[in-house]
Design an enzyme around this catalytic site. Structure first.
Site, PDB file in Angstrom:
ATOM      1  N   TRP A   1      30.827 -19.482  12.816  1.00  0.00           N
ATOM      2  CA  TRP A   1      32.094 -19.604  12.100  1.00  0.00           C
ATOM      3  C   TRP A   1      33.041 -18.449  12.373  1.00  0.00           C
ATOM      4  CZ3 TRP A   1      32.089 -15.014   9.792  1.00  0.00           C
ATOM      5  CH2 TRP A   1      30.838 -14.437   9.537  1.00  0.00           C
TER       6      TRP A   1
ATOM      7  N   LYS B   1      27.968 -28.801  17.394  1.00  0.00           N
ATOM      8  CA  LYS B   1      27.452 -28.657  16.030  1.00  0.00           C
ATOM      9  C   LYS B   1      28.024 -27.314  15.558  1.00  0.00           C
ATOM     10  CE  LYS B   1      24.625 -26.820  12.857  1.00  0.00           C
ATOM     11  NZ  LYS B   1      25.647 -26.816  11.807  1.00  0.00           N
TER      12      LYS B   1
ATOM     13  N   GLY C   1      24.990 -17.386  17.783  1.00  0.00           N
ATOM     14  CA  GLY C   1      24.630 -17.211  16.379  1.00  0.00           C
ATOM     15  C   GLY C   1      23.576 -16.144  16.212  1.00  0.00           C
ATOM     16  N   SER C   2      22.803 -16.289  15.157  1.00  0.00           N
ATOM     17  CA  SER C   2      21.839 -15.257  14.780  1.00  0.00           C
ATOM     18  C   SER C   2      20.549 -15.373  15.591  1.00  0.00           C
ATOM     19  CB  SER C   2      21.525 -15.414  13.290  1.00  0.00           C
ATOM     20  OG  SER C   2      20.966 -16.703  13.092  1.00  0.00           O
TER      21      SER C   2
ATOM     22  N   GLU D   1      23.749 -16.741  22.945  1.00  0.00           N
ATOM     23  CA  GLU D   1      24.616 -15.592  22.665  1.00  0.00           C
ATOM     24  C   GLU D   1      24.326 -15.180  21.232  1.00  0.00           C
ATOM     25  OE1 GLU D   1      26.412 -14.104  24.755  1.00  0.00           O
ATOM     26  OE2 GLU D   1      26.847 -15.537  26.331  1.00  0.00           O
TER      27      GLU D   1
ATOM     28  N   CYS E   1      30.343 -10.200  16.954  1.00  0.00           N
ATOM     29  CA  CYS E   1      29.065  -9.820  17.572  1.00  0.00           C
ATOM     30  C   CYS E   1      29.222  -8.532  18.361  1.00  0.00           C
ATOM     31  CB  CYS E   1      28.567 -10.941  18.462  1.00  0.00           C
ATOM     32  SG  CYS E   1      29.816 -11.517  19.616  1.00  0.00           S
TER      33      CYS E   1
ATOM     34  N   GLU F   1      21.653  -5.668  12.363  1.00  0.00           N
ATOM     35  CA  GLU F   1      23.090  -5.863  12.545  1.00  0.00           C
ATOM     36  C   GLU F   1      23.790  -5.895  11.184  1.00  0.00           C
ATOM     37  OE1 GLU F   1      24.022  -9.779  14.084  1.00  0.00           O
ATOM     38  OE2 GLU F   1      25.934  -9.080  14.868  1.00  0.00           O
TER      39      GLU F   1
HETATM   40  P1  NAP Z   1      23.774 -18.547  12.272  1.00  0.00           P
HETATM   41  O1  NAP Z   1      23.345 -18.647  10.880  1.00  0.00           O
HETATM   42  O2  NAP Z   1      22.739 -18.420  13.322  1.00  0.00           O
HETATM   43  O3  NAP Z   1      24.721 -19.794  12.557  1.00  0.00           O
HETATM   44  C1  NAP Z   1      25.223 -20.071  13.821  1.00  0.00           C
HETATM   45  C2  NAP Z   1      25.068 -21.553  14.089  1.00  0.00           C
HETATM   46  O4  NAP Z   1      23.681 -21.876  14.208  1.00  0.00           O
HETATM   47  C3  NAP Z   1      25.603 -22.438  12.978  1.00  0.00           C
HETATM   48  O5  NAP Z   1      26.167 -23.595  13.536  1.00  0.00           O
HETATM   49  C4  NAP Z   1      24.362 -22.758  12.184  1.00  0.00           C
HETATM   50  O6  NAP Z   1      24.455 -23.939  11.441  1.00  0.00           O
HETATM   51  C5  NAP Z   1      23.345 -22.914  13.280  1.00  0.00           C
HETATM   52  N1  NAP Z   1      21.955 -22.725  12.866  1.00  0.00           N
HETATM   53  C6  NAP Z   1      21.500 -21.960  11.854  1.00  0.00           C
HETATM   54  N2  NAP Z   1      20.152 -22.033  11.808  1.00  0.00           N
HETATM   55  C7  NAP Z   1      19.769 -22.856  12.812  1.00  0.00           C
HETATM   56  C8  NAP Z   1      18.523 -23.320  13.268  1.00  0.00           C
HETATM   57  N3  NAP Z   1      17.392 -22.926  12.711  1.00  0.00           N
HETATM   58  N4  NAP Z   1      18.493 -24.151  14.319  1.00  0.00           N
HETATM   59  C9  NAP Z   1      19.644 -24.527  14.917  1.00  0.00           C
HETATM   60  N5  NAP Z   1      20.852 -24.132  14.522  1.00  0.00           N
HETATM   61  C10 NAP Z   1      20.931 -23.289  13.482  1.00  0.00           C
HETATM   62  O7  NAP Z   1      24.752 -17.326  12.523  1.00  0.00           O
HETATM   63  P2  NAP Z   1      25.703 -16.627  11.503  1.00  0.00           P
HETATM   64  O8  NAP Z   1      24.913 -15.569  10.829  1.00  0.00           O
HETATM   65  O9  NAP Z   1      26.441 -17.580  10.663  1.00  0.00           O
HETATM   66  O10 NAP Z   1      26.735 -16.031  12.569  1.00  0.00           O
HETATM   67  C11 NAP Z   1      26.804 -14.726  12.923  1.00  0.00           C
HETATM   68  C12 NAP Z   1      25.828 -14.352  14.048  1.00  0.00           C
HETATM   69  O11 NAP Z   1      26.330 -14.859  15.273  1.00  0.00           O
HETATM   70  C13 NAP Z   1      25.783 -12.853  14.194  1.00  0.00           C
HETATM   71  O12 NAP Z   1      24.479 -12.426  14.468  1.00  0.00           O
HETATM   72  C14 NAP Z   1      26.680 -12.613  15.377  1.00  0.00           C
HETATM   73  O13 NAP Z   1      26.445 -11.405  16.039  1.00  0.00           O
HETATM   74  C15 NAP Z   1      26.372 -13.812  16.228  1.00  0.00           C
HETATM   75  N6  NAP Z   1      27.439 -14.022  17.208  1.00  0.00           N
HETATM   76  C16 NAP Z   1      27.165 -13.803  18.509  1.00  0.00           C
HETATM   77  C17 NAP Z   1      28.166 -13.952  19.463  1.00  0.00           C
HETATM   78  C18 NAP Z   1      27.884 -13.715  20.921  1.00  0.00           C
HETATM   79  O14 NAP Z   1      28.671 -14.164  21.737  1.00  0.00           O
HETATM   80  N7  NAP Z   1      26.814 -13.036  21.290  1.00  0.00           N
HETATM   81  C19 NAP Z   1      29.442 -14.340  19.072  1.00  0.00           C
HETATM   82  C20 NAP Z   1      29.700 -14.558  17.726  1.00  0.00           C
HETATM   83  C21 NAP Z   1      28.675 -14.403  16.806  1.00  0.00           C
HETATM   84  P3  NAP Z   1      24.677 -23.905   9.835  1.00  0.00           P
HETATM   85  O15 NAP Z   1      25.984 -23.242   9.603  1.00  0.00           O
HETATM   86  O16 NAP Z   1      24.662 -25.333   9.480  1.00  0.00           O
HETATM   87  O17 NAP Z   1      23.537 -23.122   9.270  1.00  0.00           O
END
Ligand code: NAP
Length: 458
Positions: free
Chosen positions: A134, A158, A210-211, A232, A266, A363
């Site tokens: 997001w 997604k 994501g995470s 990523e 990130c 983080e």
């Molecule tokens: P997140 O919880 O991992 O969510 C990211 C996406 O993954 C969402 O669409 C989420 O869906 C989905 N998701 C969550 N759990 C999942 C699972 N078990 N299996 C499959 N999909 C799943 O991440 P966040 O905490 O909201 O976002 C921030 C993270 O993203 C931070 O760690 C940040 O550093 C990282 N990030 C990395 C980059 C890069 O380019 N390296 C860029 C931006 C952000 P739901 O919302 O439905 O749970």
């Protein structure tokens, strides 16, 4: 988690969206699969025309979409509008350059392999699933979708459950430009359902931003089905300041690097690692600037820091600070949530972190910076490389030998010298260690979801 817009500035639920049923998901994947068969037969010129038309639409709507981003995830409005414009640029960039990036590469001396001609060509893989976060709800998706669609793939999104309006806007963005129906589709599903989509035989590959936890589960599902994956993930990037640096400029940039996007990037400079000789000077400047930031309603133009995007996200910051405080760290400014409605957290700087503080390894996703004193350059490198992440890094020094050494020895997917890490469409983007694998952006990012086909002719 419900699929809903909950405004982080007010804490109020603005919209709840019904998730797609299993039948709807199946139907959407079917549309994509059919669209891919059509898309793979189109030319770069056709796709570029459609991509540019979609970019024009996005550009025309930049202000309104910017507002939508701010309402859904809370970043200051100017940054939201800038995000949309950045996405527009990337769409035009891939429209202009994909034919070159993916041009056939002939072997100059085919006789060496016993052929009259030999070359490699890039072909699309098929339907690629993108699981997206997001924090940059338009940019993150477009930086996947523009190169993927220009290569002839179909894209399935997604999106994060807290940005459904952005997700639905993207659902028909590319069709508006002229791409065949179903070339790009949003699935309104939760994270728990992603594995089932990856398993679908009509889906060829997956990318996740994501995470770490989500990365593990997506990588496991992709591995199970032997599908290509790009990850990523998170980062805890070092921002290193050495004695020859311009300290005022470094402190100023360090603030931007930390609080941009309300601290939820990130590649934010999350750990300032400062040489002992200039530590006090840098710390004073940095803390002063962090404490003077304007925190408030992100729709107001003067606001520099808006709310954390989710209530849980703010709680995670509170927990990290409490852990550090309990273990003896020093809070130099902030350290508390802001009272009142919404999920605001005061810009915070923490120093003197003991090795067992969670912040040393984890983080911090919000306006929370850690400050480390390094006794010398070796120590700065040691601290920089001590986390399990390896996304990006920044180092401030005027010494060429130090610039060369840090470039070589930092464990990271990127090193920015005398600046802050930024993603550019022209430069590859991605990490090592637990920050993931694969690359986005530039030509290498586009090639991740292509079949590099070798052709040999007698
Ligand atoms: P997140 O919880 O991992 O969510 C990211 C996406 O993954 C969402 O669409 C989420 O869906 C989905 N998701 C969550 N759990 C999942 C699972 N078990 N299996 C499959 N999909 C799943 O991440 P966040 O905490 O909201 O976002 C921030 C993270 O993203 C931070 O760690 C940040 O550093 C990282 N990030 C990395 C980059 C890069 O380019 N390296 C860029 C931006 C952000 P739901 O919302 O439905 O749970």
């Amino acid at each position: 988690m419900a699929i809903a817009t909950v405004n982080p500035t007010t804490g109020k639920t603005e919209m709840i969206i019904e998730p797609h049923s299993a039948e709807e998901v199946d139907e959407r994947i079917g549309q994509e699969h059919a669209a891919f068969e059509e898309l793979r037969g189109t030319t770069f010129e056709q796709r570029a025309r459609w991509m540019c038309a979609a970019a024009d639409f996005l550009e025309d709507q930049a202000e309104g979409i910017g507002e939508l981003i701010t309402v859904e995830m809370g970043k200051p409005i100017a940054q939201s509008v800038a995000e949309v414009r950045k996405a527009v640029k990337a769409m035009r960039f891939y429209a202009e350059n994909s034919a070159d990036f993916l041009a056939d590469a002939p072997l100059e001396e085919p006789a060496r392999v016993g052929a009259s001609a030999a070359y490699s060509k890039y072909e699309p893989l098929g339907v690629v699933l993108a699981v997206m976060p997001w924090n940059y709800p338009i940019w993150q998706v477009v930086r996947f979708a523009a190169p993927a669609l220009m290569a002839g793939n179909a894209g399935l999104l997604k999106h994060a459950s807290n940005v459904p309006q952005a997700a639905m806007l993207l659902d028909d963005l590319f069709e508006r430009g002229g791409f065949p129906k179903g070339s790009f589709r949003t699935l309104l599903i939760g994270g728990a359902e992603v594995a089932r989509v990856i398993a679908d035989e009509r889906v060829a590959a997956v990318t996740l931003t994501g995470s770490e936890a989500a990365g593990r589960s997506v990588a496991a599902a992709a591995g199970d089905h032997l599908k290509k994956a790009v990850l990523e993930l998170g980062g805890s990037d070092p921002f290193i300041v050495l004695p020859s640096a311009d300290i005022a400029a470094a402190a100023d940039t360090a603030v931007t690097a930390r609080i941009n996007n309300n601290g939820q990037a990130c590649i934010a400079g999350k750990r300032c690692i400062v040489h002992d000789d200039v530590y006090d000077e840098f710390a004073a400047e940095f803390v002063r600037r962090m404490s003077e930031l304007v925190v408030g309603d992100p729709l107001r133009p003067e606001t520099q820091v808006g709310p954390v995007a989710t209530e849980q996200g703010r709680q995670d910051l509170i927990d990290l600070v409490e852990d550090a405080r309990a273990k003896g760290a020093t809070i130099l400014t902030g350290g508390e949530p802001v009272e009142g409605q919404g999920w605001f957290f005061a810009p915070t700087v923490i120093a003197d972190l003991p090795d067992d503080a969670r912040l040393v390894q984890e983080e911090a996703f919000g306006p929370l910076a850690s400050l480390y004193r390094a006794v010398d350059a070796d120590d700065a490198l040691r601290i920089a490389n001590q986390t399990a992440f390896g996304l990006a890094s920044a180092v401030w020094t005027e010494e060429p030998a130090e610039q060369e050494r840090f470039t070589r020895e930092l464990d990271a997917g990127a090193v920015f010298i005398n600046g802050m890490t930024v993603s550019y469409q022209e430069l590859p983007f991605g990490g090592i260690k637990r920050s993931g694998f694969g690359r986005e952006l530039a030509e290498v990012g586009q090639r991740e979801f292509c079949n590099l086909k070798t052709v040999w002719k007698a």
